[in-house]
Design an enzyme around this catalytic site. Sequence first.
Site, PDB file in Angstrom:
ATOM      1  N   HIS A 179      -7.626   1.556  -6.004  1.00  0.00           N
ATOM      2  CA  HIS A 179      -6.925   0.655  -5.085  1.00  0.00           C
ATOM      3  C   HIS A 179      -5.451   1.010  -5.090  1.00  0.00           C
ATOM      4  O   HIS A 179      -4.863   1.194  -6.167  1.00  0.00           O
ATOM      5  CB  HIS A 179      -7.099  -0.811  -5.491  1.00  0.00           C
ATOM      6  CG  HIS A 179      -8.528  -1.230  -5.481  1.00  0.00           C
ATOM      7  ND1 HIS A 179      -9.215  -1.449  -4.303  1.00  0.00           N
ATOM      8  CD2 HIS A 179      -9.417  -1.403  -6.474  1.00  0.00           C
ATOM      9  CE1 HIS A 179     -10.460  -1.757  -4.582  1.00  0.00           C
ATOM     10  NE2 HIS A 179     -10.609  -1.728  -5.891  1.00  0.00           N
TER      11      HIS A 179
ATOM     12  N   TYR B 172       0.792  -1.234   0.000  1.00  0.00           N
ATOM     13  CA  TYR B 172       0.000   0.000   0.000  1.00  0.00           C
ATOM     14  C   TYR B 172       0.823   1.282   0.000  1.00  0.00           C
ATOM     15  O   TYR B 172       0.270   2.377  -0.015  1.00  0.00           O
ATOM     16  CB  TYR B 172      -0.952  -0.014   1.214  1.00  0.00           C
ATOM     17  CG  TYR B 172      -1.864  -1.223   1.216  1.00  0.00           C
ATOM     18  CD1 TYR B 172      -2.733  -1.454   0.158  1.00  0.00           C
ATOM     19  CD2 TYR B 172      -1.845  -2.148   2.262  1.00  0.00           C
ATOM     20  CE1 TYR B 172      -3.569  -2.571   0.145  1.00  0.00           C
ATOM     21  CE2 TYR B 172      -2.680  -3.259   2.254  1.00  0.00           C
ATOM     22  CZ  TYR B 172      -3.530  -3.470   1.190  1.00  0.00           C
ATOM     23  OH  TYR B 172      -4.351  -4.575   1.165  1.00  0.00           O
TER      24      TYR B 172
HETATM   25  C1  DQA Z   1      -7.316  -2.156  -1.227  1.00  0.00           C
HETATM   26  C2  DQA Z   1      -7.287  -3.630  -1.671  1.00  0.00           C
HETATM   27  C3  DQA Z   1      -8.241  -4.479  -0.837  1.00  0.00           C
HETATM   28  O1  DQA Z   1      -8.194  -5.827  -1.262  1.00  0.00           O
HETATM   29  C4  DQA Z   1      -7.842  -4.433   0.625  1.00  0.00           C
HETATM   30  O2  DQA Z   1      -8.778  -5.145   1.401  1.00  0.00           O
HETATM   31  C5  DQA Z   1      -7.670  -3.034   1.124  1.00  0.00           C
HETATM   32  C6  DQA Z   1      -7.053  -2.029   0.266  1.00  0.00           C
HETATM   33  C7  DQA Z   1      -6.249  -1.312  -1.952  1.00  0.00           C
HETATM   34  O3  DQA Z   1      -6.349  -0.102  -1.888  1.00  0.00           O
HETATM   35  O4  DQA Z   1      -5.323  -1.863  -2.550  1.00  0.00           O
HETATM   36  O5  DQA Z   1      -7.943  -2.755   2.290  1.00  0.00           O
HETATM   37  O6  DQA Z   1      -8.574  -1.616  -1.538  1.00  0.00           O
END
Ligand code: DQA
Length: 149
Positions: free
Chosen positions: A101, A23
């Site tokens: 995402h 992330y």
């Molecule tokens: C997310 C991807 C999702 O699978 C995960 O549960 C998240 C973050 C992303 O920003 O990459 O909490 O949405």
Amino acid sequence: MIKVLVINGPNLNLLGQREPGQYGSRSLADILQELQGFATACDVELEHLQSNSEGALVDAVQQAGRDKVDYIILNPAGYTHTSVALRDALLAVEIPFIEVHLSAVSAREPFRQVTYFADIAMGVVSGFHGEGYLLALQAIINRTDPERE
Ligand code: DQA
């Protein structure tokens, strides 16, 4: 002036500390500060909500409908892969939205490759860490520029 609401789902308040390889290492506050700077420079009114609770996210989408928000930038986080309720709220208010995402969800576990939002979104930005929100806002701005269509 266009109004854009940024909605972030569960655990995104932990950005910076949470799995930085997936992330990124920036906090949500840092990402939002940069996004706000871009919005101000482009004359966009920006609001933000982060919640860990599905009901609060549904309420925020319904409120956006009443507030005549023009566009939503949405990272549903874990609810991406489960939430019929949040999908239904977006269908109800008919506000165009971009799904964001931070991680490249299509390159992760099979359950993350299922999204309840992509087929009703304007588009999906995935895999660019916090920069994805800037890309989404740029796409919205481009769509509001009559000279580009
Ligand atoms: C997310 C991807 C999702 O699978 C995960 O549960 C998240 C973050 C992303 O920003 O990459 O909490 O949405």
